[in-house]
Design a protein around this motif. Structure first.
Motif, short mmCIF file in Angstrom:
data_model
loop_
_atom_site.label_atom_id
_atom_site.label_comp_id
_atom_site.label_asym_id
_atom_site.label_seq_id
_atom_site.Cartn_x
_atom_site.Cartn_y
_atom_site.Cartn_z
N ALA A 127 0.66 -1.11 0.16
CA ALA A 127 -0.35 0.04 0.02
C ALA A 127 1.08 1.40 0.09
O ALA A 127 1.51 1.45 0.53
CB ALA A 127 -0.44 0.32 0.92
N VAL A 128 0.80 2.48 -1.04
CA VAL A 128 1.30 3.51 -1.25
C VAL A 128 0.67 4.27 -0.34
O VAL A 128 1.67 5.24 0.66
CB VAL A 128 1.47 4.16 -2.17
CG1 VAL A 128 2.01 4.86 -2.74
CG2 VAL A 128 2.03 3.31 -3.22
N PHE A 129 -0.42 4.64 0.08
CA PHE A 129 -1.33 5.31 0.51
C PHE A 129 -1.60 5.12 1.90
O PHE A 129 -1.97 3.68 1.70
CB PHE A 129 -2.01 5.88 -0.26
CG PHE A 129 -2.14 7.09 -0.77
CD1 PHE A 129 -1.50 7.68 -0.96
CD2 PHE A 129 -2.32 6.31 -2.55
CE1 PHE A 129 -0.93 8.16 -2.22
CE2 PHE A 129 -1.51 7.13 -4.06
CZ PHE A 129 -1.17 8.51 -3.46
N PRO A 130 -1.96 5.43 3.32
CA PRO A 130 -3.08 5.07 4.27
C PRO A 130 -3.73 5.10 4.15
O PRO A 130 -4.23 5.95 3.43
CB PRO A 130 -2.20 5.89 5.58
CG PRO A 130 -1.59 7.03 4.56
CD PRO A 130 -1.25 7.11 3.48
N ARG A 131 -4.54 3.95 4.69
CA ARG A 131 -5.91 4.15 4.92
C ARG A 131 -6.92 5.40 5.09
O ARG A 131 -6.24 5.62 5.96
CB ARG A 131 -6.23 2.69 5.95
CG ARG A 131 -5.98 1.49 5.51
CD ARG A 131 -6.18 0.29 5.97
NE ARG A 131 -7.06 0.07 6.55
CZ ARG A 131 -7.59 -1.00 7.61
NH1 ARG A 131 -6.89 -1.55 7.80
NH2 ARG A 131 -7.85 0.48 8.98
N PRO A 132 -8.02 5.09 4.85
CA PRO A 132 -8.19 7.10 5.66
C PRO A 132 -8.98 6.23 6.40
O PRO A 132 -9.53 5.12 6.57
CB PRO A 132 -9.45 7.19 4.27
CG PRO A 132 -9.49 5.52 3.65
CD PRO A 132 -8.23 4.80 3.60
N ALA A 133 -9.31 7.87 7.07
CA ALA A 133 -9.86 7.26 8.88
C ALA A 133 -11.72 7.48 9.24
O ALA A 133 -11.69 7.96 7.99
CB ALA A 133 -8.95 8.41 9.91
N HIS A 134 -12.27 6.88 9.31
CA HIS A 134 -13.77 7.30 9.87
C HIS A 134 -13.88 8.16 10.45
O HIS A 134 -12.75 8.95 11.50
CB HIS A 134 -14.13 5.42 10.51
CG HIS A 134 -14.30 4.64 9.14
ND1 HIS A 134 -14.82 4.44 8.42
CD2 HIS A 134 -13.58 3.34 9.21
CE1 HIS A 134 -14.77 3.61 7.93
NE2 HIS A 134 -13.64 2.68 8.00
N PRO A 135 -14.88 9.34 9.84
CA PRO A 135 -14.45 10.40 11.22
C PRO A 135 -15.89 10.04 11.85
O PRO A 135 -15.00 11.08 12.70
CB PRO A 135 -16.45 10.63 10.10
CG PRO A 135 -16.24 10.44 8.57
CD PRO A 135 -15.99 9.16 8.67
N ARG A 136 -15.73 9.67 12.62
CA ARG A 136 -15.92 8.92 14.40
C ARG A 136 -15.07 8.59 14.77
O ARG A 136 -13.94 9.48 15.62
CB ARG A 136 -16.75 7.55 14.33
CG ARG A 136 -18.18 8.02 14.17
CD ARG A 136 -18.63 6.75 14.50
NE ARG A 136 -20.06 6.35 13.44
CZ ARG A 136 -20.70 4.94 13.49
NH1 ARG A 136 -19.45 4.33 13.56
NH2 ARG A 136 -20.92 5.29 12.59
N ALA A 137 -13.52 8.18 14.46
CA ALA A 137 -12.17 8.39 14.66
C ALA A 137 -11.75 9.17 14.70
O ALA A 137 -10.74 10.09 15.69
CB ALA A 137 -11.19 6.79 14.10
#
Length: 111
Positions: free
Chosen positions: A2-12
């Protein structure tokens, strides 16, 4: 890989901001962070608004030009150039005098 980190959820993200706000003992960091976000948002908004409406007035642009007769002699051309040069020199001297006044005022203030 994976080149980009996983997107964070708005709640997090909201939970992280709440945790940072409640546990931070140095609130000035948050104040300056909010000010930085505000100034950045303001600049982006100004750029967007300016790009939509522009800075030039709408409508046709008027350009004034001098129309000279074809029979004009070289002596007349040189005489007009001398008049234009004198006028240009006067304007430059006036501008220089204004900047010298600004410079004297700044020197008086210690700059």
């Amino acid at each position: 890989m994976a080149v980009f980190p996983r997107p964070a959820h708005p709640r997090a993200v909201i939970a992280d901001v709440r945790r940072l706000w409640s546990t931070s003992t140095r609130r000035y960091k948050l104040v300056f962070g909010a000010a930085a976000i505000g100034v950045t948002s303001l600049l982006i908004t100004i750029f967007i608004l300016e790009s939509r409406w522009g800075v030039l007035p709408e409508g046709p642009q008027v350009v004034y030009v001098s129309d000279w007769p074809v029979t004009r002699t070289d002596a007349e051309i040189k005489a007009q150039q001398r008049i234009d040069a004198t006028e240009k020199r006067k304007l430059a001297d006036e501008r220089r005098r204004q900047w010298q006044k600004v410079d004297r005022n700044l020197d008086r203030l210690g700059f």
